[in-house]
Design a protein around this motif. Structure first.
Motif, PDB file in Angstrom:
ATOM      1  N   LEU A  37       0.780  -1.197  -0.063  1.00 35.74           N
ATOM      2  CA  LEU A  37      -0.096   0.019  -0.017  1.00 35.74           C
ATOM      3  C   LEU A  37       0.943   1.174   0.143  1.00 35.74           C
ATOM      4  N   ARG A  38       0.560   2.144  -1.065  1.00 40.20           N
ATOM      5  CA  ARG A  38       1.185   3.230  -0.787  1.00 40.20           C
ATOM      6  C   ARG A  38       0.205   4.532  -0.589  1.00 40.20           C
ATOM      7  N   TRP A  39       0.460   5.693  -0.276  1.00 43.73           N
ATOM      8  CA  TRP A  39      -0.387   6.707   0.012  1.00 43.73           C
ATOM      9  C   TRP A  39      -1.339   7.282  -1.078  1.00 43.73           C
ATOM     10  N   SER A  40      -1.081   6.900  -2.186  1.00 43.31           N
ATOM     11  CA  SER A  40      -1.614   7.243  -3.519  1.00 43.31           C
ATOM     12  C   SER A  40      -3.015   6.230  -3.587  1.00 43.31           C
ATOM     13  N   ASP A  41      -2.659   5.218  -2.749  1.00 43.67           N
ATOM     14  CA  ASP A  41      -3.702   4.186  -2.979  1.00 43.67           C
ATOM     15  C   ASP A  41      -4.898   4.415  -2.040  1.00 43.67           C
ATOM     16  N   ILE A  42      -4.682   5.470  -1.216  1.00 47.34           N
ATOM     17  CA  ILE A  42      -5.627   6.062  -0.220  1.00 47.34           C
ATOM     18  C   ILE A  42      -6.660   6.904  -0.449  1.00 47.34           C
ATOM     19  N   THR A  68       3.916   8.628  -3.255  1.00 40.61           N
ATOM     20  CA  THR A  68       4.566   7.309  -3.634  1.00 40.61           C
ATOM     21  C   THR A  68       5.272   6.735  -2.557  1.00 40.61           C
ATOM     22  N   ASP A  69       5.041   7.145  -1.365  1.00 38.73           N
ATOM     23  CA  ASP A  69       5.670   6.526  -0.113  1.00 38.73           C
ATOM     24  C   ASP A  69       4.668   5.424   0.331  1.00 38.73           C
ATOM     25  N   TYR A  70       5.339   4.496   0.828  1.00 36.71           N
ATOM     26  CA  TYR A  70       4.610   3.113   1.083  1.00 36.71           C
ATOM     27  C   TYR A  70       4.028   3.627   2.643  1.00 36.71           C
ATOM     28  N   LEU A  71       2.838   3.075   2.845  1.00 31.82           N
ATOM     29  CA  LEU A  71       2.280   3.086   4.313  1.00 31.82           C
ATOM     30  C   LEU A  71       3.085   2.584   5.426  1.00 31.82           C
ATOM     31  N   LEU A  72       3.644   1.446   5.130  1.00 31.79           N
ATOM     32  CA  LEU A  72       4.520   0.685   5.943  1.00 31.79           C
ATOM     33  C   LEU A  72       5.862   0.719   5.450  1.00 31.79           C
ATOM     34  N   ARG A  73       6.943   1.721   5.914  1.00 31.76           N
ATOM     35  CA  ARG A  73       8.204   1.780   5.155  1.00 31.76           C
ATOM     36  C   ARG A  73       9.201   0.975   6.166  1.00 31.76           C
TER      37      ARG A  73
END
Length: 326
Positions: free
Chosen positions: A163-168, A236-241
């Motif tokens: 999951l990336r923030w763009s998916d939220i 583009t950052d992942y929620l869980l990095r």
């Protein structure tokens, strides 16, 4: 691969030629890794030296039976699902052999997959789920929110990590499942690598509606992430990095989950039990199975029906008691 195609080539030679020439570039990385494992770890040591002309239904059936009885490299037999996948690969390779006039019949079509009682899946009880949810509210584990996402959305470990923030989409109340993250063997056998790819099947590419309250929880997590990173996350950052950026490691998330379970006083479980728990609670609350199947990203509603048949049986009983006024 420079090899002469002939009817008397060995099954090992054919499979390696078929994989490199016709399969490797057409399947997902995870599937390619599985194929290599089937060829090198199971087929080659057992029937790889047989020529293509020596293959028949009996040879392939006895091979599959042996794998069912003791084919696991960790001990014991392979699961019916693994056997089915292996036989499908063999079938695909032999179909190509027919097209190239190397054989005249696909004997894999007639193989029967042995049945084996599957290990009962772990589902958290209602009490255990409450304990876990309470622990998640106060947990200081860096990846704790990933556990919450799987428990409340029913998404797989790889999908959580992908999951990336763009998916939220908090404006429309949707979480888009678009990718998965897995650590897989490299095709050249030189180790493993973290692979970001598409989900399990086209049905796994899905949109999960969420409530306004759930959107608020996501925004709170976004705010916490901003504080930790000292800047707002990019789309583009992942929620869980991971600690160095990029997606978190599957094994790290699994270890985090184990620690959270222990802190909550809940008996051991694997991460996938969160998905099973989500589905079980949904059915217990009267969710439509077809809709649940779509939410879970199953390729067929029968997968959902078969996997949660025991829960559905209990729901049928409750429904009939309700209708009969008992």
């Amino acid at each position: 691969m420079d090899i002469e195609l002939k009817k008397e080539m060995t099954f090992e030679e054919w499979l390696k030629y078929w994989f490199e020439t016709y399969s490797r570039r057409t399947v997902k990385h995870s599937t390619a890794v599985s194929y290599i494992g089937y060829i090198n770890g199971h087929i080659t040591p057992n029937i790889g030296s047989l020529t293509l002309s020596a293959l028949n239904t009996d040879v392939l059936q006895r091979f599959i039976n042996a794998q069912a009885d003791g084919g696991s490299l960790k001990g014991g037999g392979l699961s019916p699902k693994t056997l089915q996948n292996m036989n499908r690969m063999i079938h695909k390779s032999l179909e190509k052999a027919i097209e190239l006039d190397l054989i005249v019949k696909n004997y894999a079509s007639f193989v029967e997959i042995p049945h084996r009682e599957e290990t009962e899946m772990r589902v958290l009880t209602v009490e255990e789920q409450m304990l876990l949810e309470n622990e998640l509210k106060t947990s200081t584990e860096r990846l704790a929110f990933g556990v919450y996402l799987s428990l409340t959305l029913g998404i797989r470990l790889g999908e959580v990590l992908g999951l990336r923030w763009s998916d939220i989409d908090t404006r429309n109340g949707i979480v888009h499942i678009r990718r998965t993250v897995n650590r897989l063997e490299k095709l050249d056998g030189s180790g493993t690598e973290l692979v970001v790819g598409t989900p399990k099947s086209k049905n796994s590419l899905r949109d999960i509606p969420i409530s306004e309250g759930y959107c608020q929880k996501l925004m709170c997590y976004w705010a916490r992430s901003s504080q930790i990173m000292r800047k707002p996350p990019k789309d583009t950052d992942y929620l869980l990095r991971s600690a160095v950026g990029g997606p978190a490691e599957p094994k790290t998330m699994q270890k985090t989950f184990k620690r959270i379970l222990k802190a909550a006083g809940v008996a051991d479980a694997n991460f996938h039990s969160l998905r099973h728990t989500f589905a079980t609670r949904a059915i217990e609350k009267g969710a439509d199975v077809k809709t649940l199947s779509v939410l879970l990203g199953h390729s067929d509603v029968n997968i959902t029906l078969n996997r949660y048949a025991h829960v559905l049986d209990e729901q049928k009983r409750k429904t009939m008691n309700l209708l009969l006024g008992e």
